[in-house]
Write a protein that holds these residues in place. Sequence first.
Motif, PDB file in Angstrom:
ATOM      1  N   THR A 168       0.833  -1.214   0.000  1.00  0.00           N
ATOM      2  CA  THR A 168       0.000   0.000   0.000  1.00  0.00           C
ATOM      3  C   THR A 168       0.863   1.256   0.000  1.00  0.00           C
ATOM      4  OG1 THR A 168      -1.766  -1.158   1.181  1.00  0.00           O
ATOM      5  CG2 THR A 168      -1.778   1.252   1.265  1.00  0.00           C
ATOM      6  N   ILE A 169       1.919   1.256   0.827  1.00  0.00           N
ATOM      7  CA  ILE A 169       2.790   2.430   0.924  1.00  0.00           C
ATOM      8  C   ILE A 169       3.550   2.645  -0.380  1.00  0.00           C
ATOM      9  CG2 ILE A 169       4.810   3.379   2.099  1.00  0.00           C
ATOM     10  CD1 ILE A 169       3.800   2.117   4.658  1.00  0.00           C
ATOM     11  N   GLN A 172       1.451   4.479  -2.699  1.00  0.00           N
ATOM     12  CA  GLN A 172       1.330   5.878  -2.323  1.00  0.00           C
ATOM     13  C   GLN A 172       2.590   6.658  -2.681  1.00  0.00           C
ATOM     14  OE1 GLN A 172       0.336   5.551   1.867  1.00  0.00           O
ATOM     15  NE2 GLN A 172      -1.855   5.796   1.435  1.00  0.00           N
ATOM     16  N   THR A 178       3.022  10.039  -0.379  1.00  0.00           N
ATOM     17  CA  THR A 178       3.781   9.899   0.867  1.00  0.00           C
ATOM     18  C   THR A 178       5.258   9.895   0.554  1.00  0.00           C
ATOM     19  OG1 THR A 178       4.014   8.583   2.880  1.00  0.00           O
ATOM     20  CG2 THR A 178       3.867   7.385   0.819  1.00  0.00           C
ATOM     21  N   ASP A 182       8.975   6.456   4.152  1.00  0.00           N
ATOM     22  CA  ASP A 182       7.946   5.577   4.718  1.00  0.00           C
ATOM     23  C   ASP A 182       8.048   4.176   4.137  1.00  0.00           C
ATOM     24  OD1 ASP A 182       7.205   7.840   5.990  1.00  0.00           O
ATOM     25  OD2 ASP A 182       5.144   7.891   5.239  1.00  0.00           O
ATOM     26  N   ALA A 183       8.322   4.091   2.836  1.00  0.00           N
ATOM     27  CA  ALA A 183       8.479   2.784   2.189  1.00  0.00           C
ATOM     28  C   ALA A 183       9.700   2.051   2.727  1.00  0.00           C
ATOM     29  CB  ALA A 183       8.585   2.958   0.684  1.00  0.00           C
ATOM     30  N   ALA A 186       8.825   0.717   6.179  1.00  0.00           N
ATOM     31  CA  ALA A 186       7.897  -0.405   6.045  1.00  0.00           C
ATOM     32  C   ALA A 186       8.612  -1.648   5.542  1.00  0.00           C
ATOM     33  CB  ALA A 186       6.762  -0.036   5.107  1.00  0.00           C
ATOM     34  N   TYR A 361      -3.253   7.269   9.227  1.00  0.00           N
ATOM     35  CA  TYR A 361      -2.033   7.406   8.416  1.00  0.00           C
ATOM     36  C   TYR A 361      -2.382   7.831   6.994  1.00  0.00           C
ATOM     37  CZ  TYR A 361       2.071   6.176   5.704  1.00  0.00           C
ATOM     38  OH  TYR A 361       3.134   6.215   4.834  1.00  0.00           O
ATOM     39  N   LYS A 362      -3.440   7.240   6.437  1.00  0.00           N
ATOM     40  CA  LYS A 362      -3.855   7.593   5.089  1.00  0.00           C
ATOM     41  C   LYS A 362      -4.246   9.071   4.999  1.00  0.00           C
ATOM     42  CE  LYS A 362      -5.429   3.278   3.016  1.00  0.00           C
ATOM     43  NZ  LYS A 362      -6.578   2.565   2.400  1.00  0.00           N
ATOM     44  N   ILE A 368       4.441   7.230   9.871  1.00  0.00           N
ATOM     45  CA  ILE A 368       4.612   5.801   9.622  1.00  0.00           C
ATOM     46  C   ILE A 368       5.118   5.078  10.864  1.00  0.00           C
ATOM     47  CG2 ILE A 368       6.952   6.148   8.735  1.00  0.00           C
ATOM     48  CD1 ILE A 368       4.393   3.474   7.628  1.00  0.00           C
TER      49      ILE A 368
END
Length: 412
Positions: A168-169, A172, A178, A182-183, A186, A361-362, A368
């Motif tokens: 999902t990230i 984004q 985002t 964040d990726a 994650a 968060y969304k 994150i």
Amino acid sequence: MTIRKTALSITAVLLGSIHSVWAVESSQSNIAAPSFQQLLKAYIKNQPQQLTLKGLQQLQQAQKEQADSWIAGDVNVVLHHETDALTDDNDSQNWQVGAALPIRLPSQRNTMSDLAEVYQQRLPVETQYLNWLASEQLRQLIWALQTAQVEVEMAERSLSTSEQLLKTINKQVELGETAKIDAVLAEQNTLEDEAALLKTQSNLMAAQNAYQKWTGFKVLPESIAEVKATVDRDQHPEIRKLTAQLILANTQLRQIESFKSGQPSVYFGAQQDQVAKQTDSSLVMEVVIPLGMDSGFAVKKAEQRLQIQQNQAALNQAKQSLALEQQQAEHILFQQQQTIELTKQQLNLAEQALDMSFKAYKLGEISIQNLLQTQQQATEARRIDAMAQLKLGQAIANYNQISGHILGATNR
């Protein structure tokens, strides 16, 4: 990113290897799940203590054969010769040949028969005791394997959640919604979950190997859950074994007392006397009766009485320890029943928090880091809830084991 991708690739290869091993084992596993009785029977074949049963059977048989015999020891053949060839000139000679054998008194035979019967009565008691010991080991193997399986399931679920979040990230990030960091975070979290899964799978393989080694089966029974059993404390395998040892010691004391005067012996023979070429033949019978004045008898009797006192003390101590252990097991069982309700509530709150955090968060309301922390808390709550269920089953099994319930007496 290259290092992380390489780590992901290596992890994927390791996971694939383990899954391949499991696939082969699953195809070779037993079609039908074993029952507790089948597991117990299989385990007993490998139980080292089973050798004591064979020794006890041999001892009982030897004791019975000894009690059935009137002869108390070895038979001695006696050959006797006298001559005056070197001391006189009367040409006198005496020849005697016979056999001497000790005889048991009726009271001695009775106590020996009683002892043989006691040994025979010990066989089922010893068998029950060894089955109880085997039950303890089986319960440990079964619950260790079940726990390892649940831990793998929890780790797989955690990894699946992390992978979905990472997917999902990444979308984004591609859409510019985002930051790329964040990726990265994650992805790191996903790597940690994969490492945790590898560890749990390794533990599962070790638990499964141990289970298969002792039982010959690769799968658990359809249900390993037990109900709380009620066992008469006097019928507890350990109490019965110690009681049997006390009965044996008392019987041995009675045997010692019956042997106070020892065994009489009888001699049968033939005798030939020759004097000045005249020969006289006769039969000889001799009976030797002991008077029971052996100074060591009192020591033997005192030593046996000491053995009886030690056996009685061991029996009393076992009863006290059993009562205390049952009380402690009962307390642990009650605590675990109460804990389950709390873990369910905590899991419900943690899942609600995770759902809210993901939505927040969304919307950009939390970072994150906050989302990953909430996810870890939810994962831990699921694990704690699953382990609480297992601990309750283990607590019941432990209570049954302490109470003397043999695994396989009932399947539920």
